[in-house]
Design a protein around this motif. Sequence first.
Motif, PDB file in Angstrom:
ATOM      1  N   LYS A  14     -60.804  15.979 -37.535  1.00  0.00           N
ATOM      2  CA  LYS A  14     -61.348  15.107 -37.192  1.00  0.00           C
ATOM      3  C   LYS A  14     -62.706  14.671 -36.657  1.00  0.00           C
ATOM      4  N   GLY A  15     -62.609  15.116 -35.485  1.00  0.00           N
ATOM      5  CA  GLY A  15     -62.815  14.590 -34.344  1.00  0.00           C
ATOM      6  C   GLY A  15     -62.888  15.632 -33.385  1.00  0.00           C
ATOM      7  N   TYR A  16     -63.759  15.973 -32.237  1.00  0.00           N
ATOM      8  CA  TYR A  16     -63.225  16.713 -31.248  1.00  0.00           C
ATOM      9  C   TYR A  16     -64.496  15.876 -30.014  1.00  0.00           C
ATOM     10  N   LYS A  17     -63.687  15.200 -28.629  1.00  0.00           N
ATOM     11  CA  LYS A  17     -63.808  14.908 -28.214  1.00  0.00           C
ATOM     12  C   LYS A  17     -63.425  14.974 -26.013  1.00  0.00           C
ATOM     13  N   GLU A  18     -64.618  14.438 -25.294  1.00  0.00           N
ATOM     14  CA  GLU A  18     -64.639  14.647 -23.555  1.00  0.00           C
ATOM     15  C   GLU A  18     -64.004  13.552 -23.358  1.00  0.00           C
ATOM     16  N   ALA A  19     -63.399  13.683 -22.245  1.00  0.00           N
ATOM     17  CA  ALA A  19     -63.666  12.481 -21.618  1.00  0.00           C
ATOM     18  C   ALA A  19     -62.500  13.158 -20.045  1.00  0.00           C
ATOM     19  N   GLU A  20     -63.861  11.962 -18.968  1.00  0.00           N
ATOM     20  CA  GLU A  20     -62.533  12.374 -17.256  1.00  0.00           C
ATOM     21  C   GLU A  20     -62.568  10.977 -16.775  1.00  0.00           C
ATOM     22  N   THR A  21     -61.398  11.109 -16.032  1.00  0.00           N
ATOM     23  CA  THR A  21     -60.546  10.079 -15.525  1.00  0.00           C
ATOM     24  C   THR A  21     -60.731  10.406 -14.252  1.00  0.00           C
ATOM     25  N   LEU A  22     -60.585   9.825 -12.859  1.00  0.00           N
ATOM     26  CA  LEU A  22     -60.464   9.650 -11.430  1.00  0.00           C
ATOM     27  C   LEU A  22     -58.932   8.931 -10.888  1.00  0.00           C
ATOM     28  N   VAL A  23     -58.557  10.097 -10.697  1.00  0.00           N
ATOM     29  CA  VAL A  23     -57.390   9.673 -10.185  1.00  0.00           C
ATOM     30  C   VAL A  23     -56.714   9.677  -8.677  1.00  0.00           C
ATOM     31  N   GLU A  24     -57.049   8.637  -8.342  1.00  0.00           N
ATOM     32  CA  GLU A  24     -57.099   8.548  -6.513  1.00  0.00           C
ATOM     33  C   GLU A  24     -55.726   8.190  -6.250  1.00  0.00           C
ATOM     34  N   GLU A  25     -55.699   8.221  -4.964  1.00  0.00           N
ATOM     35  CA  GLU A  25     -54.206   8.935  -4.308  1.00  0.00           C
ATOM     36  C   GLU A  25     -53.698   8.598  -3.241  1.00  0.00           C
ATOM     37  N   GLU A  26     -53.205   7.738  -2.076  1.00  0.00           N
ATOM     38  CA  GLU A  26     -53.520   7.984  -1.127  1.00  0.00           C
ATOM     39  C   GLU A  26     -52.109   8.254  -0.060  1.00  0.00           C
ATOM     40  N   ILE A  27     -51.828   8.825   0.605  1.00  0.00           N
ATOM     41  CA  ILE A  27     -50.899   9.342   0.827  1.00  0.00           C
ATOM     42  C   ILE A  27     -50.163   8.899   2.437  1.00  0.00           C
ATOM     43  N   GLN A  73     -50.091  19.426  15.348  1.00  0.00           N
ATOM     44  CA  GLN A  73     -49.777  19.699  15.843  1.00  0.00           C
ATOM     45  C   GLN A  73     -49.099  20.483  16.589  1.00  0.00           C
ATOM     46  N   GLU A  74     -47.883  20.423  16.144  1.00  0.00           N
ATOM     47  CA  GLU A  74     -46.483  21.093  16.806  1.00  0.00           C
ATOM     48  C   GLU A  74     -47.235  22.588  16.682  1.00  0.00           C
ATOM     49  N   GLU A  75     -46.838  23.335  17.829  1.00  0.00           N
ATOM     50  CA  GLU A  75     -46.935  24.689  18.209  1.00  0.00           C
ATOM     51  C   GLU A  75     -45.603  25.410  16.838  1.00  0.00           C
ATOM     52  N   GLU A  76     -44.250  25.081  16.306  1.00  0.00           N
ATOM     53  CA  GLU A  76     -43.594  25.974  16.025  1.00  0.00           C
ATOM     54  C   GLU A  76     -44.043  25.398  14.799  1.00  0.00           C
ATOM     55  N   LEU A  77     -43.525  26.771  14.530  1.00  0.00           N
ATOM     56  CA  LEU A  77     -43.275  25.930  12.111  1.00  0.00           C
ATOM     57  C   LEU A  77     -44.141  24.706  12.134  1.00  0.00           C
ATOM     58  N   ASN A  78     -45.562  25.167  12.732  1.00  0.00           N
ATOM     59  CA  ASN A  78     -46.482  23.843  12.423  1.00  0.00           C
ATOM     60  C   ASN A  78     -46.996  23.992  10.706  1.00  0.00           C
ATOM     61  N   ILE A  79     -46.361  24.747  10.154  1.00  0.00           N
ATOM     62  CA  ILE A  79     -47.489  24.615   8.114  1.00  0.00           C
ATOM     63  C   ILE A  79     -46.877  23.626   7.787  1.00  0.00           C
ATOM     64  N   CYS A  80     -47.126  22.692   7.031  1.00  0.00           N
ATOM     65  CA  CYS A  80     -46.400  21.790   6.778  1.00  0.00           C
ATOM     66  C   CYS A  80     -47.131  20.732   4.669  1.00  0.00           C
ATOM     67  N   THR A  81     -46.440  20.558   4.521  1.00  0.00           N
ATOM     68  CA  THR A  81     -46.208  20.292   2.985  1.00  0.00           C
ATOM     69  C   THR A  81     -46.231  18.931   3.268  1.00  0.00           C
ATOM     70  N   ILE A  82     -46.946  18.642   1.874  1.00  0.00           N
ATOM     71  CA  ILE A  82     -46.251  17.038   1.995  1.00  0.00           C
ATOM     72  C   ILE A  82     -46.468  17.198  -0.177  1.00  0.00           C
ATOM     73  N   GLU A  83     -45.817  16.302  -0.990  1.00  0.00           N
ATOM     74  CA  GLU A  83     -46.102  16.293  -2.319  1.00  0.00           C
ATOM     75  C   GLU A  83     -46.112  14.804  -2.743  1.00  0.00           C
ATOM     76  N   SER A  84     -46.783  13.759  -3.658  1.00  0.00           N
ATOM     77  CA  SER A  84     -46.935  13.048  -4.354  1.00  0.00           C
ATOM     78  C   SER A  84     -47.137  12.901  -5.727  1.00  0.00           C
ATOM     79  N   ASN A  85     -46.748  12.246  -6.163  1.00  0.00           N
ATOM     80  CA  ASN A  85     -46.962  12.029  -8.098  1.00  0.00           C
ATOM     81  C   ASN A  85     -48.078  10.525  -8.466  1.00  0.00           C
ATOM     82  N   SER A  86     -49.258  10.330  -8.900  1.00  0.00           N
ATOM     83  CA  SER A  86     -49.865   9.867  -9.537  1.00  0.00           C
ATOM     84  C   SER A  86     -50.512   9.386 -11.403  1.00  0.00           C
ATOM     85  N   ASP A  87     -49.531   8.864 -11.658  1.00  0.00           N
ATOM     86  CA  ASP A  87     -49.515   8.786 -13.070  1.00  0.00           C
ATOM     87  C   ASP A  87     -51.164   8.398 -13.131  1.00  0.00           C
ATOM     88  N   PHE A  88     -51.677   8.751 -14.850  1.00  0.00           N
ATOM     89  CA  PHE A  88     -53.191   7.718 -14.993  1.00  0.00           C
ATOM     90  C   PHE A  88     -52.708   7.695 -17.007  1.00  0.00           C
TER      91      PHE A  88
END
Length: 513
Positions: A14-27, A73-88
């Motif tokens: 009965k229907g087919y349609k696309e939509a786009e939405t922007l999701v913004e987040e400050e971490i 900016q540290e010399e050792e173990l200098n690869i880090c990760t950050i996780e965050s969720n944003s709803d829409f």
Amino acid sequence: MEVIKDILKVEEQKGYKEAETLVEEEIYIDQTKPDIDTILWADGKIQILSTKIIRDKILISGLVKFKLVYKSQEEELNICTIESNSDFKEEIEIEGISEDMAVDVSSNLEYIQYEQKDDRKIQLVALVKLTGKVYATNSVEIIRDIEGGSNLQLLKEKIQYNDVLGRKENYELIKDIFEIREDMPSIDEILKIELHPYEKEHSISADRIILSGILEASIIYFGGSKLNSIKREIPFTHFIEHPEIQSEIKCSIDMEVVDGSYQLKESLEGDLRIIDLEANLKILTKLYDNKEKEVIIDAYSTSNYINLEKEEIFITENIKDMVCRDEVSKELSNKGFKEIYAVEGTTNIINYQYVEDKVMIEGILVIDIYFLEDVTGKIKTLKEEIPYKTYITVDELGKDFSINIETDLEELDYHKQEDVLSIQATVKNHIFINRERKITMISEIEETDELIDKKNRPSIIIYIIQKDDTLWDIAKRYNTTIEEIISANDALSPNTLMPGEKIIIEKKVDINF
């Protein structure tokens, strides 16, 4: 006269349609993590939480799970990760849809842009593409046959359609625990896990569907003061119960990972080398059967007048239902690849058309490459688009048909030799060719006692064929039968009537003593 009725149950999009939405987040970086030196990459996963139809709209609620990887900016173990969720929340407006219809929403993360505001703040913007499809199941009462009646003539027409037997949503919890190879360093931190399920095969047995699939896990981790990558294929088997299922019934299957988690465990030597992986897989199945039924679209009697009531119905007739796989390959050189960490991909159909006896499909395989650059020694990402074109031979389709294609990336393999990266992918295309048909059929029929008087008609009528004439129309007009016209005209070809051609129509009168 006995009227035999049947129910025609047809699923219609009965229907087919696309939509786009922007999701913004400050971490904002947690105080336990070091300041940012360089952002290596940002990615995310979309989780659709709920879908609902209300007043010509699909209401969609979802979540984007962001993950940012940066060099500190540290010399050792200098690869880090950050996780965050944003709803829409998003609405897709499709006129004419209602709450009792089935809805299918798919999502794709088109891109993620990031901007480092300062040492501890990042602005993320994600473009989410949503596709909504709405289906309605229509049940139409048809007259399949009429038994008895005085010299009754029936005109029947065949209808091909997909009888949808049911839709099911199942979940499969896939677990795997494994130890990384001895020649690889132990794990300091998991930076990225990409989980991609695909179907190997499915079979129908007794009252269930047996699905055999692969969950492909692509992992990037930090260990030994550098980035490392693991690729692992996890086989699984899933059973979908369905009562009274038959072997000739068809099934379409869609899968997506809705949630995944892992735990790092120590090996016997006390190093973090064991990954305990768990993924929750959503499996959507549609069971359907290709059926063909005859409906009576016209009737008359050669002896008695009859009363007819007709109605128009619109149906989506399934002409073809095909699955084809296309092999896509590409070699990339002079890109500065020193080490490849991961290659991910998605497919998009950009154009399709029917040319002569073939369906031509044009698509793009979009790949994201995570790698170590040769000259600078920096960790980088690269997006490449690989176009492909495929042709599928089909029978003559006629007019007024529509083509719908569902595409999926099944397998993606790669290997690097010197500075050349070779990509090999298998793309699965499920092609549905339908025809929207308007059929005028009989809804009610009643025989009267009034006899047709043929006594004053000429014994022989010479009729000149007109444009668009059919033998049925001529026989009905002169209260005779197609068989009697053919019998009176030896050279007549009933399927190729030529305008201007002359035929003989003989009068036959029933005489009862």
